[in-house]
Design an enzyme around this catalytic site. Sequence first.
Site, mmCIF file in Angstrom:
data_model
loop_
_atom_site.group_PDB
_atom_site.id
_atom_site.type_symbol
_atom_site.label_atom_id
_atom_site.label_comp_id
_atom_site.label_asym_id
_atom_site.label_seq_id
_atom_site.Cartn_x
_atom_site.Cartn_y
_atom_site.Cartn_z
ATOM 1 N N LYS A 125 70.672 -13.378 120.717
ATOM 2 C CA LYS A 125 71.697 -12.334 120.840
ATOM 3 C C LYS A 125 71.838 -11.567 119.522
ATOM 4 O O LYS A 125 71.841 -10.352 119.497
ATOM 5 C CB LYS A 125 73.038 -12.995 121.202
ATOM 6 C CG LYS A 125 74.223 -12.074 121.059
ATOM 7 C CD LYS A 125 75.506 -12.699 121.551
ATOM 8 C CE LYS A 125 76.288 -13.469 120.509
ATOM 9 N NZ LYS A 125 76.910 -12.653 119.458
ATOM 10 N N ASN A 126 71.944 -12.312 118.429
ATOM 11 C CA ASN A 126 72.248 -11.650 117.162
ATOM 12 C C ASN A 126 71.031 -11.020 116.489
ATOM 13 O O ASN A 126 71.133 -10.474 115.398
ATOM 14 C CB ASN A 126 72.973 -12.622 116.232
ATOM 15 C CG ASN A 126 74.365 -12.948 116.775
ATOM 16 O OD1 ASN A 126 74.865 -12.255 117.675
ATOM 17 N ND2 ASN A 126 74.989 -13.989 116.254
ATOM 18 N N CYS B 154 85.193 -11.598 119.817
ATOM 19 C CA CYS B 154 85.831 -12.912 119.778
ATOM 20 C C CYS B 154 86.882 -12.947 118.674
ATOM 21 O O CYS B 154 86.653 -12.423 117.575
ATOM 22 C CB CYS B 154 84.797 -14.003 119.505
ATOM 23 S SG CYS B 154 83.616 -14.206 120.834
ATOM 24 N N ARG C 282 88.621 -10.686 110.775
ATOM 25 C CA ARG C 282 87.417 -9.879 111.003
ATOM 26 C C ARG C 282 87.622 -8.420 110.565
ATOM 27 O O ARG C 282 87.488 -7.476 111.340
ATOM 28 C CB ARG C 282 86.938 -9.982 112.459
ATOM 29 C CG ARG C 282 86.708 -11.402 112.896
ATOM 30 C CD ARG C 282 85.927 -11.516 114.167
ATOM 31 N NE ARG C 282 84.482 -11.538 113.961
ATOM 32 C CZ ARG C 282 83.593 -11.699 114.933
ATOM 33 N NH1 ARG C 282 83.979 -11.827 116.173
ATOM 34 N NH2 ARG C 282 82.303 -11.736 114.670
ATOM 35 N N ASP D 222 78.541 -20.715 113.965
ATOM 36 C CA ASP D 222 78.402 -20.624 115.428
ATOM 37 C C ASP D 222 78.034 -21.965 116.064
ATOM 38 O O ASP D 222 78.042 -22.095 117.283
ATOM 39 C CB ASP D 222 77.336 -19.577 115.792
ATOM 40 C CG ASP D 222 77.785 -18.166 115.442
ATOM 41 O OD1 ASP D 222 78.995 -17.954 115.265
ATOM 42 O OD2 ASP D 222 76.915 -17.280 115.337
ATOM 43 N N ARG E 120 78.469 -13.913 127.703
ATOM 44 C CA ARG E 120 78.186 -12.952 126.625
ATOM 45 C C ARG E 120 77.033 -13.443 125.770
ATOM 46 O O ARG E 120 76.320 -12.643 125.167
ATOM 47 C CB ARG E 120 79.424 -12.784 125.721
ATOM 48 C CG ARG E 120 80.451 -11.837 126.275
ATOM 49 C CD ARG E 120 81.511 -11.550 125.244
ATOM 50 N NE ARG E 120 80.911 -11.052 124.009
ATOM 51 C CZ ARG E 120 81.563 -10.901 122.869
ATOM 52 N NH1 ARG E 120 82.833 -11.188 122.801
ATOM 53 N NH2 ARG E 120 80.931 -10.455 121.786
HETATM 54 N N1 EPU Z 1 84.278 -9.834 106.657
HETATM 55 C C1 EPU Z 1 85.191 -9.105 105.942
HETATM 56 N N2 EPU Z 1 85.026 -7.760 105.884
HETATM 57 C C2 EPU Z 1 84.009 -7.119 106.523
HETATM 58 C C3 EPU Z 1 83.069 -7.868 107.240
HETATM 59 C C4 EPU Z 1 83.234 -9.244 107.291
HETATM 60 O O1 EPU Z 1 86.121 -9.644 105.383
HETATM 61 O O2 EPU Z 1 83.940 -5.881 106.421
HETATM 62 C C5 EPU Z 1 84.452 -11.299 106.730
HETATM 63 C C6 EPU Z 1 84.707 -11.801 108.154
HETATM 64 O O3 EPU Z 1 86.058 -11.650 108.531
HETATM 65 C C7 EPU Z 1 84.273 -13.239 108.028
HETATM 66 C C8 EPU Z 1 83.120 -13.168 107.022
HETATM 67 O O4 EPU Z 1 83.239 -11.914 106.362
HETATM 68 O O5 EPU Z 1 85.301 -14.009 107.493
HETATM 69 C C9 EPU Z 1 81.731 -13.254 107.622
HETATM 70 O O6 EPU Z 1 81.649 -12.414 108.748
HETATM 71 P P1 EPU Z 1 80.349 -11.610 109.150
HETATM 72 O O7 EPU Z 1 80.589 -10.156 108.888
HETATM 73 O O8 EPU Z 1 79.129 -12.251 108.574
HETATM 74 O O9 EPU Z 1 80.356 -11.828 110.705
HETATM 75 P P2 EPU Z 1 79.781 -10.804 111.724
HETATM 76 O O10 EPU Z 1 78.688 -10.045 111.080
HETATM 77 O O11 EPU Z 1 80.909 -10.081 112.372
HETATM 78 C C10 EPU Z 1 77.867 -12.323 112.660
HETATM 79 C C11 EPU Z 1 77.512 -12.858 114.018
HETATM 80 C C12 EPU Z 1 78.556 -13.889 114.409
HETATM 81 C C13 EPU Z 1 78.537 -15.006 113.379
HETATM 82 C C14 EPU Z 1 78.791 -14.437 111.980
HETATM 83 C C15 EPU Z 1 78.679 -15.443 110.888
HETATM 84 C C16 EPU Z 1 76.376 -10.982 115.015
HETATM 85 C C17 EPU Z 1 76.380 -9.899 116.045
HETATM 86 N N3 EPU Z 1 77.477 -11.739 114.952
HETATM 87 O O12 EPU Z 1 79.172 -11.769 112.810
HETATM 88 O O13 EPU Z 1 78.199 -14.385 115.675
HETATM 89 O O14 EPU Z 1 79.537 -15.946 113.685
HETATM 90 O O15 EPU Z 1 77.843 -13.381 111.719
HETATM 91 O O16 EPU Z 1 77.426 -16.024 110.884
HETATM 92 O O17 EPU Z 1 75.383 -11.156 114.328
HETATM 93 C C18 EPU Z 1 78.544 -15.292 117.802
HETATM 94 O O18 EPU Z 1 77.333 -15.076 118.003
HETATM 95 O O19 EPU Z 1 79.269 -15.955 118.596
HETATM 96 C C19 EPU Z 1 79.146 -14.733 116.595
HETATM 97 C C20 EPU Z 1 80.450 -14.639 116.428
#
Ligand code: EPU
Length: 436
Positions: free
Chosen positions: A26-27, A121, A126, A321, A414
């Site tokens: 997915k990611n 989620c 976030r 995850d 999802r």
């Molecule tokens: N964060 C910030 N500011 C930002 C962006 C992120 O504070 O502008 C924080 C987030 O709140 C969190 C941390 O940084 O505390 C890490 O979040 P990250 O941005 O890495 O998460 P993401 O990119 O939104 C992806 C995966 C998630 C996975 C996380 C962590 C995708 C599409 N999603 O999310 O996957 O949990 O990285 O590895 O790649 C899932 O597949 O169920 C899922 C949630």
Amino acid sequence: MKERFVIEGLGGEKTLSGTVSIHGAKNAVLPAMASALLFKDTLTIENIPGIEDVKRLTELLEGFGVVVAEKSNRSLTIDAATVTKTEFDRAVAKRLRASIILTGPLLARYGSATFPYPGGCVLGQRSIDLFLQSFRALGAEVKEEKDGEDDIFRLNVTDKKLHGADIFFSQVSVTATETMMMAAVLAEGTTTLRNAAMEPEIGSIAEFLNACGAHITGAGTSIITIEGGEVLSTGGRVYHTLPDRIETGSFLILGALTARELTIEGCVPEHVDALINLLQLSGVSISRGKDFLKIVQNTKPSSEWKGVNVKTHEYPGFATDLQAPMVVFLTQVMGESTVFETIFEARLNYVEDLVKMGANITMWNPNKVSIKGPSLLKDRELEGPDIRAGLAYVIAALVARGTSTIDNIYYIDRGYERLEERLQQLGANIRREKLS
Ligand code: EPU
């Protein structure tokens, strides 16, 4: 139509057996689909998983005027030369956080992007501050406004193009790294991303973009450098989606708890090394090859295994995850374990339901729990809270005694394709029921 799973528990017996094939990640597929916006010709993506998030991203791309077509089973073509609009469909964007990945390539290619605060989620705050700061650094104008209940963000390139910048991420973020890497491919000059995420999906996309004319170095490390250039051309190349490492790890945990014998094929074992290491430390016997993992344990009880401590971490550390399925594992092993969630602030709330099923879990604070095992789990009526905790509930329900139900399985759909059919093939008694 709402649906739920009805699952007959095994009561701690390990009777499942067989082989499960891992689908595309997915990611990885979501950023790959977004990268189509960087191409002047049609991008073909193979090994697409049949999951709801792919449908939602398709709807968003189509909303821009992009032509997305199913080429054959598990393969899509995306033609982004036809973009007429750069405003996101709000209702769809509010359903998945990954919608924000589209902003980078859209802005870099078409000069603007308007999007609502992305949904998805609920795992914590976030925030999107890293995205907004980075876009500003790349020379975009960022305006925030309220429209009724919605926070709307308007990005515009005021110069001819985005320009390269030196960006330090104050927090490691997977999608911020991917978004800025893609935006920088079409920016003028050099961009450096520091404290970048190192997840395998990032290296995989970068490698493909490079084959198509991009100049990205260091993807897969914490410093990525991108020399900006012109719109890319596939030259007939096809992106093949990586196997899903979270699905791999989830099935490994499920196999350890419920199967006499389970082969997980079509995976990259190296991508789940952190999990394999902890399961082996606990006592689980796992064999591995280049693209498979195997658990053979006859009827060995889980209570012969011992507790381990888990701290989630960015890749190559223990994936957040996989945290929820791992907690279910730890309810079945002997002794005490602690789990410390370091990536998201609110990703342990589901443990309340495991406690109601009979698990002995103490929540010390929103990020830390300790688990004493082994516990006999009993059936329960559950409701999927997010993609990964939803899968953890499926594992808990299979381990438990009695018949459990899991409502709200849209969340599971999802991220996991036809989960019930794949588990039925292993001998599990699980069915999907429509709720009126
Ligand atoms: N964060 C910030 N500011 C930002 C962006 C992120 O504070 O502008 C924080 C987030 O709140 C969190 C941390 O940084 O505390 C890490 O979040 P990250 O941005 O890495 O998460 P993401 O990119 O939104 C992806 C995966 C998630 C996975 C996380 C962590 C995708 C599409 N999603 O999310 O996957 O949990 O990285 O590895 O790649 C899932 O597949 O169920 C899922 C949630």
